[in-house]
Design an enzyme around this catalytic site. Sequence first.
Site, short mmCIF file in Angstrom:
data_model
loop_
_atom_site.label_atom_id
_atom_site.label_comp_id
_atom_site.label_asym_id
_atom_site.label_seq_id
_atom_site.Cartn_x
_atom_site.Cartn_y
_atom_site.Cartn_z
N ASN A 87 0.82 -1.20 0.00
CA ASN A 87 0.00 0.00 0.00
C ASN A 87 0.86 1.25 0.00
O ASN A 87 1.90 1.31 0.64
CB ASN A 87 -0.93 0.01 1.22
CG ASN A 87 -1.88 -1.16 1.20
OD1 ASN A 87 -2.03 -1.80 0.17
ND2 ASN A 87 -2.49 -1.46 2.32
N HIS A 104 5.77 -0.52 -2.76
CA HIS A 104 5.32 0.19 -3.96
C HIS A 104 5.35 1.71 -3.80
O HIS A 104 4.68 2.41 -4.54
CB HIS A 104 3.91 -0.29 -4.35
CG HIS A 104 3.87 -1.71 -4.81
ND1 HIS A 104 2.72 -2.46 -4.92
CD2 HIS A 104 4.89 -2.54 -5.19
CE1 HIS A 104 3.02 -3.68 -5.35
NE2 HIS A 104 4.32 -3.77 -5.51
P1 OAD Z 1 -6.13 -5.95 -4.93
O1 OAD Z 1 -7.21 -4.96 -5.23
O2 OAD Z 1 -5.57 -6.72 -6.06
O3 OAD Z 1 -6.66 -7.02 -3.87
C1 OAD Z 1 -7.33 -6.61 -2.72
C2 OAD Z 1 -7.61 -7.82 -1.87
O4 OAD Z 1 -8.22 -7.35 -0.67
C3 OAD Z 1 -8.55 -8.85 -2.48
O5 OAD Z 1 -8.04 -10.17 -2.27
C4 OAD Z 1 -9.86 -8.64 -1.71
O6 OAD Z 1 -10.62 -9.84 -1.58
C5 OAD Z 1 -9.34 -8.17 -0.37
N1 OAD Z 1 -10.27 -7.37 0.45
C6 OAD Z 1 -11.32 -6.60 0.08
N2 OAD Z 1 -11.91 -6.03 1.14
C7 OAD Z 1 -11.22 -6.44 2.24
C8 OAD Z 1 -11.33 -6.20 3.65
N3 OAD Z 1 -12.28 -5.42 4.16
N4 OAD Z 1 -10.43 -6.81 4.46
C9 OAD Z 1 -9.44 -7.62 3.97
N5 OAD Z 1 -9.31 -7.87 2.66
C10 OAD Z 1 -10.17 -7.30 1.80
O7 OAD Z 1 -4.99 -5.15 -4.13
P2 OAD Z 1 -3.48 -5.56 -3.88
O8 OAD Z 1 -3.31 -7.02 -3.78
O9 OAD Z 1 -2.98 -4.71 -2.77
O10 OAD Z 1 0.25 -1.57 -7.19
O11 OAD Z 1 -2.81 -5.07 -5.22
C11 OAD Z 1 -1.43 -5.19 -5.39
C12 OAD Z 1 -0.90 -4.03 -6.21
O12 OAD Z 1 -1.62 -3.93 -7.42
C13 OAD Z 1 -1.07 -2.68 -5.55
O13 OAD Z 1 -0.05 -2.37 -4.66
C14 OAD Z 1 -1.08 -1.74 -6.71
C15 OAD Z 1 -1.96 -2.54 -7.66
O14 OAD Z 1 -1.80 -2.30 -8.99
C16 OAD Z 1 0.61 -0.44 -7.82
O15 OAD Z 1 -0.14 0.47 -8.06
C17 OAD Z 1 2.05 -0.39 -8.18
#
Ligand code: OAD
Length: 227
Positions: A87, A104
């Site tokens: 994040n 990131h």
């Molecule tokens: P994603 O949007 O890909 O995934 C979010 C995750 O959080 C999913 O598995 C959801 O099921 C989960 N989720 C949703 N609500 C939630 C809650 N209340 N509690 C817990 N989990 C929940 O986001 P990231 O995996 O962080 O990079 O994405 C990785 C990277 O892709 C980011 O850092 C960003 C993006 O492109 C850049 O911008 C460089």
Amino acid sequence: MKKVVVLTGAGISAESGLKTFRDSNGLWEEHRIEDVASPEGWYRNKELVLDFYNQRRKQLLACNPNRAHFALAELEQMYDVSIITQNVDNLHEAGGSTHVVHLHGELLKARSTEYEELIYDWQKDMVIGDTCERGAQLRPHIVWFGEAVPKMDEAIPLVRQADIFIVIGTSMVVYPAAGLINYTSYETPKWLIDPNDMPLPRIPNLKFINEKATVGVDYLVKLLLQE
Ligand code: OAD
């Protein structure tokens, strides 16, 4: 003290009011990654990119850490805790965590486009004409797709040392971050917290807590503090 290493993604900040990327209604439904989060997008249209991160920064400044961020800070009472986050928000720090690695980048920082070592705290909108002290345009201090992730050099040794490894709110599809779990040792207990069903990594000693971060992290931290 035992070492707890936590890998977090956008899901941990969702209940603070920040959108995730890949859930329905997520940020990547409204914006094209190649337009706003890649070096090519920046060369094509800097204003569009600056505007995207200006919006993100404004939203962040109106948000507060939630129960999950606070609970991870409480874990420091009994454990040596390192948080590796994908994040770009500052909600782990605002919640009280003292060791946070931002894989990131950070939304509240600006970086020179010419001199990478020149990094500044930044809270206001960023515009064309905002420059570093040596006169080069500033850009958001964000790792875009296609760019190197230098903080992996700090993250990998931390994961190798983990006595307990926790993954919270990440779809685990963006590499190299998603590969970090492979540096844990066989016997290390691993926990994954996410409210949605997801393909679980085929890793030994992994338990899945199928809850939102505020509920799941609170539960796990209470459990670990009782040990
Ligand atoms: P994603 O949007 O890909 O995934 C979010 C995750 O959080 C999913 O598995 C959801 O099921 C989960 N989720 C949703 N609500 C939630 C809650 N209340 N509690 C817990 N989990 C929940 O986001 P990231 O995996 O962080 O990079 O994405 C990785 C990277 O892709 C980011 O850092 C960003 C993006 O492109 C850049 O911008 C460089």
